[in-house]
Design a protein around this motif. Sequence first.
Motif, PDB file in Angstrom:
ATOM      1  N   HIS A 145       0.798  -1.214   0.000  1.00 47.03           N
ATOM      2  CA  HIS A 145       0.000   0.000   0.000  1.00 47.03           C
ATOM      3  C   HIS A 145       0.843   1.282   0.000  1.00 47.03           C
ATOM      4  N   PHE A 146       1.743   1.421   0.975  1.00 44.80           N
ATOM      5  CA  PHE A 146       2.455   2.694   1.116  1.00 44.80           C
ATOM      6  C   PHE A 146       3.407   2.946  -0.046  1.00 44.80           C
ATOM      7  N   HIS A 147       4.073   1.901  -0.545  1.00 47.60           N
ATOM      8  CA  HIS A 147       5.074   2.109  -1.586  1.00 47.60           C
ATOM      9  C   HIS A 147       4.456   2.755  -2.832  1.00 47.60           C
ATOM     10  N   GLU A 148       3.225   2.411  -3.141  1.00 52.30           N
ATOM     11  CA  GLU A 148       2.564   3.008  -4.306  1.00 52.30           C
ATOM     12  C   GLU A 148       2.346   4.502  -4.100  1.00 52.30           C
ATOM     13  N   LYS A 149       1.904   4.893  -2.895  1.00 51.83           N
ATOM     14  CA  LYS A 149       1.698   6.313  -2.607  1.00 51.83           C
ATOM     15  C   LYS A 149       3.025   7.073  -2.635  1.00 51.83           C
ATOM     16  N   TYR A 150       4.065   6.455  -2.136  1.00 50.38           N
ATOM     17  CA  TYR A 150       5.388   7.087  -2.160  1.00 50.38           C
ATOM     18  C   TYR A 150       5.881   7.257  -3.595  1.00 50.38           C
ATOM     19  N   ARG A 151       5.654   6.265  -4.437  1.00 50.74           N
ATOM     20  CA  ARG A 151       6.059   6.353  -5.838  1.00 50.74           C
ATOM     21  C   ARG A 151       5.280   7.440  -6.561  1.00 50.74           C
ATOM     22  N   ASN A 152       3.983   7.548  -6.284  1.00 53.11           N
ATOM     23  CA  ASN A 152       3.179   8.594  -6.916  1.00 53.11           C
ATOM     24  C   ASN A 152       3.664   9.990  -6.521  1.00 53.11           C
ATOM     25  N   TYR A 153       4.041  10.144  -5.258  1.00 51.30           N
ATOM     26  CA  TYR A 153       4.564  11.441  -4.825  1.00 51.30           C
ATOM     27  C   TYR A 153       5.890  11.746  -5.521  1.00 51.30           C
ATOM     28  N   SER A 154       6.765  10.752  -5.623  1.00 46.96           N
ATOM     29  CA  SER A 154       8.055  10.960  -6.274  1.00 46.96           C
ATOM     30  C   SER A 154       7.866  11.350  -7.739  1.00 46.96           C
ATOM     31  N   GLU A 155       6.929  10.701  -8.406  1.00 48.19           N
ATOM     32  CA  GLU A 155       6.665  11.038  -9.812  1.00 48.19           C
ATOM     33  C   GLU A 155       6.076  12.437  -9.940  1.00 48.19           C
ATOM     34  N   ALA A 156       5.249  12.837  -8.971  1.00 51.08           N
ATOM     35  CA  ALA A 156       4.685  14.189  -9.006  1.00 51.08           C
ATOM     36  C   ALA A 156       5.776  15.244  -8.811  1.00 51.08           C
ATOM     37  N   VAL A 157       6.734  14.965  -7.945  1.00 52.32           N
ATOM     38  CA  VAL A 157       7.842  15.892  -7.712  1.00 52.32           C
ATOM     39  C   VAL A 157       8.663  16.072  -8.979  1.00 52.32           C
ATOM     40  N   ILE A 158       8.858  14.992  -9.727  1.00 49.93           N
ATOM     41  CA  ILE A 158       9.693  15.052 -10.927  1.00 49.93           C
ATOM     42  C   ILE A 158       9.032  15.862 -12.040  1.00 49.93           C
ATOM     43  N   GLY A 159       7.738  15.656 -12.262  1.00 52.85           N
ATOM     44  CA  GLY A 159       7.135  16.323 -13.421  1.00 52.85           C
ATOM     45  C   GLY A 159       5.731  16.825 -13.222  1.00 52.85           C
ATOM     46  N   GLY A 160       5.262  16.951 -11.985  1.00 55.10           N
ATOM     47  CA  GLY A 160       3.889  17.355 -11.759  1.00 55.10           C
ATOM     48  C   GLY A 160       3.742  18.826 -11.399  1.00 55.10           C
ATOM     49  N   LYS A 161       2.497  19.293 -11.365  1.00 53.79           N
ATOM     50  CA  LYS A 161       2.205  20.651 -10.938  1.00 53.79           C
ATOM     51  C   LYS A 161       2.203  20.723  -9.418  1.00 53.79           C
ATOM     52  N   LYS A 162       2.183  21.964  -8.908  1.00 51.72           N
ATOM     53  CA  LYS A 162       2.215  22.156  -7.464  1.00 51.72           C
ATOM     54  C   LYS A 162       1.011  21.497  -6.793  1.00 51.72           C
ATOM     55  N   ALA A 163      -0.159  21.617  -7.415  1.00 46.52           N
ATOM     56  CA  ALA A 163      -1.366  21.008  -6.840  1.00 46.52           C
ATOM     57  C   ALA A 163      -1.245  19.484  -6.814  1.00 46.52           C
ATOM     58  N   ASP A 164      -0.664  18.906  -7.857  1.00 46.43           N
ATOM     59  CA  ASP A 164      -0.466  17.445  -7.892  1.00 46.43           C
ATOM     60  C   ASP A 164       0.492  17.002  -6.796  1.00 46.43           C
ATOM     61  N   ILE A 165       1.545  17.793  -6.592  1.00 44.25           N
ATOM     62  CA  ILE A 165       2.523  17.453  -5.549  1.00 44.25           C
ATOM     63  C   ILE A 165       1.878  17.501  -4.173  1.00 44.25           C
ATOM     64  N   GLU A 166       1.082  18.549  -3.918  1.00 39.42           N
ATOM     65  CA  GLU A 166       0.434  18.675  -2.611  1.00 39.42           C
ATOM     66  C   GLU A 166      -0.559  17.544  -2.371  1.00 39.42           C
ATOM     67  N   ASN A 167      -1.341  17.204  -3.378  1.00 40.37           N
ATOM     68  CA  ASN A 167      -2.314  16.114  -3.218  1.00 40.37           C
ATOM     69  C   ASN A 167      -1.618  14.774  -2.994  1.00 40.37           C
ATOM     70  N   ALA A 168      -0.542  14.530  -3.738  1.00 45.31           N
ATOM     71  CA  ALA A 168       0.190  13.270  -3.578  1.00 45.31           C
ATOM     72  C   ALA A 168       0.834  13.191  -2.196  1.00 45.31           C
ATOM     73  N   LYS A 169       1.313  14.329  -1.703  1.00 44.33           N
ATOM     74  CA  LYS A 169       1.921  14.340  -0.371  1.00 44.33           C
ATOM     75  C   LYS A 169       0.878  14.040   0.703  1.00 44.33           C
ATOM     76  N   LYS A 170      -0.292  14.633   0.598  1.00 36.92           N
ATOM     77  CA  LYS A 170      -1.342  14.383   1.587  1.00 36.92           C
ATOM     78  C   LYS A 170      -1.775  12.917   1.577  1.00 36.92           C
ATOM     79  N   ARG A 171      -1.937  12.358   0.380  1.00 37.31           N
ATOM     80  CA  ARG A 171      -2.334  10.946   0.292  1.00 37.31           C
ATOM     81  C   ARG A 171      -1.248  10.043   0.874  1.00 37.31           C
ATOM     82  N   MET A 172       0.005  10.394   0.633  1.00 37.25           N
ATOM     83  CA  MET A 172       1.113   9.579   1.143  1.00 37.25           C
ATOM     84  C   MET A 172       1.140   9.572   2.672  1.00 37.25           C
ATOM     85  N   PHE A 173       0.985  10.722   3.294  1.00 34.66           N
ATOM     86  CA  PHE A 173       1.041  10.763   4.757  1.00 34.66           C
ATOM     87  C   PHE A 173      -0.229  10.216   5.395  1.00 34.66           C
TER      88      PHE A 173
END
Length: 486
Positions: free
Chosen positions: A301-329
């Motif tokens: 479960h957690f590894h997928e959320k962590y991967r999504n956040y990492s991918e958002a950091v690499i090429g996502g918008k600020k809103a995508d990064i914030e949403n991915a971070k909230k879901r991860m934590f």
Amino acid sequence: MAGVGVKLNRIFEKKSIAADIVGFTYSIIITIAPVLLIIGTILLMGLVLGFNKADYLTRELFSCTILYTFVFALLTVAPFNAVLSKYMQDAIYEERFQDILPCYYLGLAMNMALTCLLGIPFCLWEHFAGGVPVFYVFCGFCSYISMTFVLYSMVYLSICKDYEKLFAFFFMGMAIAFLMCLFLNYYLGWEITWSMLLSLTAGFFLIAAMEFAAVKRYFRQNSNRYRPVLGYFKKWWQLVVTNFFYIFGLYVHNFVFWTHETRTVLVRSFVYNQPYDMASCLAMFTNISATIIFITNIEMHFHEKYRNYSEAVIGGKKADIENAKKRMFRQLSSELMNLVRIQFIISVVVYLLCVIFLPRLGFAGSVLRIYPCLAVGYFILFLMYAAVLFMYYFNDLPGAVISTLSFFIATLIGSILAMNLSEIWYGAGLIGGAFVGWSVAYTRLRWIEKNLDTHIFCRGQLLKRGNGPKPSGLVYKKYCPDKSGV
């Protein structure tokens, strides 16, 4: 271990009782199966050969030899494996496969040097001061060396995600050891404990040899580049400190009670406290399922959320990064709470079974009076280690060092104070130390959540670091011509 999560998801997505059983069995294989195989083999040897029929001194000498073999093998491996594991992961990521064998050989040499530095003086004292026969001492030393080799090589095969092969190695090694002890005792007429010790030593050596052969098959080229490996110990020294203090903290409360008035000194060499050590063993196995639950859930479960956040950091918008971070934590908090709930239920059930059935097996008195407090301590301890592993995800090595160091110091001081209390409170030192470590780790995770943007985006460097003369601080010079116009 992302591949583990994929495989577990494939198993559990079938949503059947058979799939749940297969998934649970696979989770055990990748976590605690080697330990269970060794313990099961020792118990089966003792049952078949009639271990209880041997005289008391012989039985205690064998038990202490095995106890010291496992404890000090873990302690000598602890300073090396975390850093070498990091080096190997980086080498695989950069496809520098030819650098794996230098890492393996150099780490093995350093590990064996530390192992011999501790083991040889003890074995000499055991023979000359304790009067233990040379063959028995040498066999115990070989068992210690082989177990260190086994624990060291396990890291390399674990990184290669070859858990099934690792389980097969332990199964074959322990099967050979069991058959060998029967041959030595029934056919050659050897004494029970001598047969068991030599057979276990042979089994450990066989496992180590198969692990070494597997590593050689995976990595055939050797670049002979040893200096970069040493550089990792300087660069990632926090991993050395974290792993060492966690492993040392697991046993420091036992070491404290080895100085208690209830301790036993055997052949002027082995020191132990049988009631406390037995209660510690029972308490650890009461909560050992936390390792299975945590690794399974984090990989599924957690590894997928962590991967999504990492991918958002690499090429996502600020809103995508914030949403991915909230879901991860949110997932991180959910995994910790699920671990607490599930493990609490399991621990209570196991505790009740121990209280009911252990007295019928001869475990009563001091052992059961000490056991409850230690069971609570190990419950909190495994929660603390789960939080430390989450710190590894965020590369928060200072936080991991602070957490494990505070756990070690608090456990040491608490255990010294607990020796003056009644038996039922002997485990209070472990409870206090684990709670302190857990509090520090959880506080650090909350700090990471609030400062993750700074932690991720403000750690880069514009200029590459290096050794040499300091460059000039002049960054701009205005040209002013003289009055002549030159």
